[in-house]
Design an enzyme around this catalytic site. Structure first.
Site, short mmCIF file in Angstrom:
data_model
loop_
_atom_site.label_atom_id
_atom_site.label_comp_id
_atom_site.label_asym_id
_atom_site.label_seq_id
_atom_site.Cartn_x
_atom_site.Cartn_y
_atom_site.Cartn_z
N SER A 24 0.82 -1.21 0.00
CA SER A 24 0.00 0.00 0.00
C SER A 24 0.85 1.26 0.00
O SER A 24 0.33 2.37 -0.08
CB SER A 24 -0.93 0.02 1.22
OG SER A 24 -0.18 -0.05 2.42
N ASN A 111 -2.54 -1.63 13.07
CA ASN A 111 -3.99 -1.41 13.01
C ASN A 111 -4.38 -0.08 13.64
O ASN A 111 -5.28 0.61 13.18
CB ASN A 111 -4.73 -2.54 13.75
CG ASN A 111 -4.43 -3.90 13.16
OD1 ASN A 111 -3.77 -3.98 12.12
ND2 ASN A 111 -4.88 -4.95 13.82
N THR A 156 -38.89 27.05 -11.45
CA THR A 156 -39.20 25.74 -10.86
C THR A 156 -39.54 24.87 -12.06
O THR A 156 -40.07 25.39 -13.06
CB THR A 156 -40.41 25.78 -9.89
OG1 THR A 156 -41.57 26.16 -10.63
CG2 THR A 156 -40.21 26.76 -8.74
N HIS A 157 -39.22 23.63 -11.98
CA HIS A 157 -39.43 22.69 -13.11
C HIS A 157 -38.75 23.20 -14.39
O HIS A 157 -39.23 22.92 -15.49
CB HIS A 157 -40.92 22.47 -13.39
CG HIS A 157 -41.70 22.08 -12.18
ND1 HIS A 157 -41.88 20.79 -11.77
CD2 HIS A 157 -42.32 22.86 -11.24
CE1 HIS A 157 -42.60 20.76 -10.65
NE2 HIS A 157 -42.87 22.00 -10.31
N SER A 278 -13.98 24.03 -30.38
CA SER A 278 -14.14 22.72 -31.00
C SER A 278 -13.04 22.56 -32.04
O SER A 278 -12.63 23.53 -32.68
CB SER A 278 -15.52 22.64 -31.67
OG SER A 278 -15.49 21.69 -32.70
N LYS A 284 -17.62 27.37 -32.00
CA LYS A 284 -17.96 26.87 -30.67
C LYS A 284 -17.16 27.49 -29.53
O LYS A 284 -16.00 27.79 -29.66
CB LYS A 284 -17.74 25.34 -30.60
CG LYS A 284 -18.69 24.51 -31.42
CD LYS A 284 -20.14 24.63 -30.99
CE LYS A 284 -20.41 24.06 -29.62
NZ LYS A 284 -20.37 22.59 -29.61
N ASN A 286 -17.11 26.20 -25.60
CA ASN A 286 -17.70 25.19 -24.73
C ASN A 286 -17.35 25.40 -23.25
O ASN A 286 -16.19 25.68 -22.93
CB ASN A 286 -17.23 23.80 -25.16
CG ASN A 286 -17.65 23.47 -26.58
OD1 ASN A 286 -18.73 23.88 -27.02
ND2 ASN A 286 -16.80 22.75 -27.30
N GLU A 291 -18.54 21.56 -17.11
CA GLU A 291 -18.92 20.18 -17.42
C GLU A 291 -18.05 19.19 -16.64
O GLU A 291 -18.52 18.16 -16.18
CB GLU A 291 -18.77 19.92 -18.92
CG GLU A 291 -19.80 20.65 -19.75
CD GLU A 291 -19.49 20.53 -21.25
OE1 GLU A 291 -20.02 19.61 -21.89
OE2 GLU A 291 -18.72 21.35 -21.77
N TYR A 318 -9.94 -5.46 12.88
CA TYR A 318 -9.21 -5.06 11.67
C TYR A 318 -9.23 -6.18 10.63
O TYR A 318 -9.06 -7.35 10.96
CB TYR A 318 -7.76 -4.66 11.99
CG TYR A 318 -7.00 -4.28 10.73
CD1 TYR A 318 -7.08 -2.98 10.24
CD2 TYR A 318 -6.27 -5.22 10.00
CE1 TYR A 318 -6.44 -2.63 9.05
CE2 TYR A 318 -5.62 -4.88 8.83
CZ TYR A 318 -5.71 -3.58 8.35
OH TYR A 318 -5.07 -3.23 7.19
N GLN A 323 -7.49 -1.56 4.07
CA GLN A 323 -6.44 -0.83 3.34
C GLN A 323 -7.02 -0.14 2.11
O GLN A 323 -6.52 0.87 1.66
CB GLN A 323 -5.36 -1.84 2.93
CG GLN A 323 -4.23 -1.27 2.12
CD GLN A 323 -3.08 -2.26 2.03
OE1 GLN A 323 -2.50 -2.64 3.04
NE2 GLN A 323 -2.75 -2.71 0.84
N LYS A 326 -8.17 3.87 1.41
CA LYS A 326 -7.35 5.05 1.13
C LYS A 326 -7.40 5.57 -0.31
O LYS A 326 -7.60 6.78 -0.50
CB LYS A 326 -5.92 4.82 1.61
CG LYS A 326 -5.80 5.01 3.14
CD LYS A 326 -4.50 4.61 3.70
CE LYS A 326 -4.40 3.21 4.21
NZ LYS A 326 -5.56 2.53 4.76
N1 ARG Z 1 -1.57 -0.94 5.13
C1 ARG Z 1 -2.51 -1.28 6.15
C2 ARG Z 1 -3.83 -0.52 5.97
O1 ARG Z 1 -3.85 0.43 5.27
C3 ARG Z 1 -1.94 -0.93 7.48
C4 ARG Z 1 -2.40 -1.81 8.58
C5 ARG Z 1 -1.86 -3.16 8.37
N2 ARG Z 1 -2.20 -4.04 9.46
C6 ARG Z 1 -2.06 -5.34 9.34
N3 ARG Z 1 -2.37 -6.06 10.34
N4 ARG Z 1 -1.61 -5.91 8.26
O2 ARG Z 1 -4.84 -0.85 6.53
#
Ligand code: ARG
Length: 467
Positions: A24, A111, A156-157, A278, A284, A286, A291, A318, A323, A326
């Site tokens: 990660s 964790n 409205t509408h 365009s 044009k 745009n 958009e 956990y 993971q 993110k």
């Molecule tokens: N890269 C992990 C995450 O984003 C970190 C925590 C990892 N914990 C584990 N027990 N492998 O969640």
């Protein structure tokens, strides 16, 4: 110590493909400085309970500072073999101070590290977002103030409905953002609690001073449920929900700008610098910026849904699935920030076509409600007044006349109660002045509204500088 942190238990090396599949650090490296901050505090807490000596703490602090400097200066190289940001920092620490680096992991689990880092990161991103939101609200208020004399056919509408001040219409978006700002302030109360000390999930086996840890990291206090601390991503989904609400508003604004710049509406013009031409049709112009805001809104809504569905059916506590929170979170933050800035620039640059709007106000029987209200003031119940007015509008339409062009005799055919004073009611200004009611489109009311939101913004801005 070479190899993985868990290699004591294992008899073969990690598969290379799996290593790539599971890493990660390619995205969680953005948490590195928060990881360092949290590690520094954790080391201090370990020193307080005698796990680290004064010298060990000081060498760890120096090393953590060095690593932070390397990261800021772009000299730190993250390695995928080390899986995530936490192991990368731990290894860098080991390379600088040797075995003592591993002491810092006493009673500590990734964790809890990952949620601590993420909460610190979101605290900062929340601040960046708030700055951009205030700038957007200010741009709306300024544009409204500069155009207090512009009256707009309110819809409205998507049908012409009643006259409204342009300032009243456009500040709808300032009002929306103001409440999203309030939502962020409320979210902060829940985000700003510290998981550290929860360990893997059961709570740390060493008597850490959790209040000290929380304070040292600028949290309001420790999070007082260790399983919740490592399992829950409520602070992430709630943040994503607020981002989604912001993007929904920006998307509706974008949609209006796109309509308004079209020749059919022709209410406004947008600066060339934010439009494209365009490659085929030379005439044009745009509204791509708007958009794209509208298009990017759907990716943020998707990001929210991605994390919600990630959590559904996850057993406590956990799980590695977590993971995957993110990438959508980081993407949503980036998209919302850039979209906010783009929307601000569009608002600052838009030019209103006043003559066109003035022309439109004469069409579409925008003052029909006024006529019905006039009848009500003469004692006719509203439903009946509405019915009579409907007939008058139909008659005027057939005659190709506007309401104010009908003669008194013509009016009297529909209701003998109508007198000469009806013509006062058939003026846009009169309609606006009747709406000096809190929240209404009366010119004085709108001015007061703008002033009060402006002073709220000033208070919030001052608060951003002194946290
Ligand atoms: N890269 C992990 C995450 O984003 C970190 C925590 C990892 N914990 C584990 N027990 N492998 O969640």
């Amino acid at each position: 110590m070479k190899g993985k942190a868990w290699s004591g238990r294992f008899q073969e090396e990690t598969d290379k493909f799996f290593e790539d599949f599971s890493e990660s650090v390619s995205f969680d490296y953005v948490l590195a400085l928060y990881e360092i901050q949290a590690s520094r505090t954790y080391a201090r807490a370990l020193k307080k309970i005698g796990i680290l000596s004064e010298e060990e703490l000081s060498s760890l602090e120096t090393a953590l500072n060095d690593i932070a400097r390397d990261i800021k200066e772009g000299r730190f190289s993250f390695s995928k073999e080390l899986e995530d940001v936490h192991m990368n920092i731990e290894r860098a620490l080991y390379e600088r101070v040797g075995e003592v680096a591993y002491k810092i992991h006493t009673g500590r689990s990734r964790n809890e590290q990952v949620v601590t880092d993420l909460r610190l990161y979101l605290r900062e991103e929340g601040l960046n977002l708030k700055e951009l939101m205030l700038r957007f609200i200010e741009a709306i208020l300024t544009k409204a103030e500069q155009n207090l004399d512009v009256v707009f056919p309110g819809f409205t509408h998507l049908q012409h409905a009643q006259p409204v001040l342009f300032a009243h219409w456009i500040t709808t978006y300032a009002e929306g953002l103001r409440w999203h700002f309030e939502r962020l302030l409320d979210w902060e109360k829940r985000n700003n609690l510290c998981p550290l000390g929860s360990s893997a999930f059961a709570g740390c086996g060493f008597p850490l001073d959790r209040t000290f840890i929380a304070k040292d990291l600028g949290f309001d206090g420790p999070l007082l449920h260790s399983v919740y601390a490592v399992s829950s991503r409520d602070f992430v989904t709630e943040f994503l929900f607020i981002l989604s609400l912001i993007m929904l508003d920006l998307s509706r604004l974008a949609e209006e700008l796109i309509l308004w710049i079209s020749p059919e509406f022709s209410f406004i013009d947008l600066p060339d610098r934010f439009c494209t031409g365009s490659s085929l049709m030379p005439q044009k112009k745009n509204p791509d910026a708007a958009e794209l805001i509208r298009g990017k809104a759907s990716s943020v809504l998707g990001n929210l849904f991605q994390v919600l569905s990630l959590l559904k059916n996850l057993p406590l506590s956990y799980n590695r699935d977590l993971q995957e929170d993110k990438p959508p979170l980081f993407q949503a933050i980036k998209t919302t920030k850039t979209s906010l800035l783009m929307a601000t620039l569009l608002i600052e640059g838009l030019v209103i076509k006043k003559e066109r709007l003035t022309q439109l106000l004469k069409e579409g029987y925008l003052l029909a409600t006024e006529l019905a209200d006039y009848l009500v003031t003469k004692g006719i119940p509203f439903r009946e007044a509405h019915h009579i007015t409907g007939k008058i509008v139909r008659f005027a339409e057939d005659q190709g006349k506007k309401l104010e062009e009908l003669t008194l005799e013509e009016f009297k055919k529909f209701s003998t109660i109508i007198e000469e004073d009806v013509y006062e009611w058939l003026a846009v200004e009169h309609a606006l002045l009747r709406r000096e009611i809190p929240g209404g489109t009366g010119p004085q009311t709108v001015k007061t509204y703008i002033q009060s939101l402006k002073s709220q913004i000033e208070t919030w801005k001052a608060g951003l500088k002194s946290p």
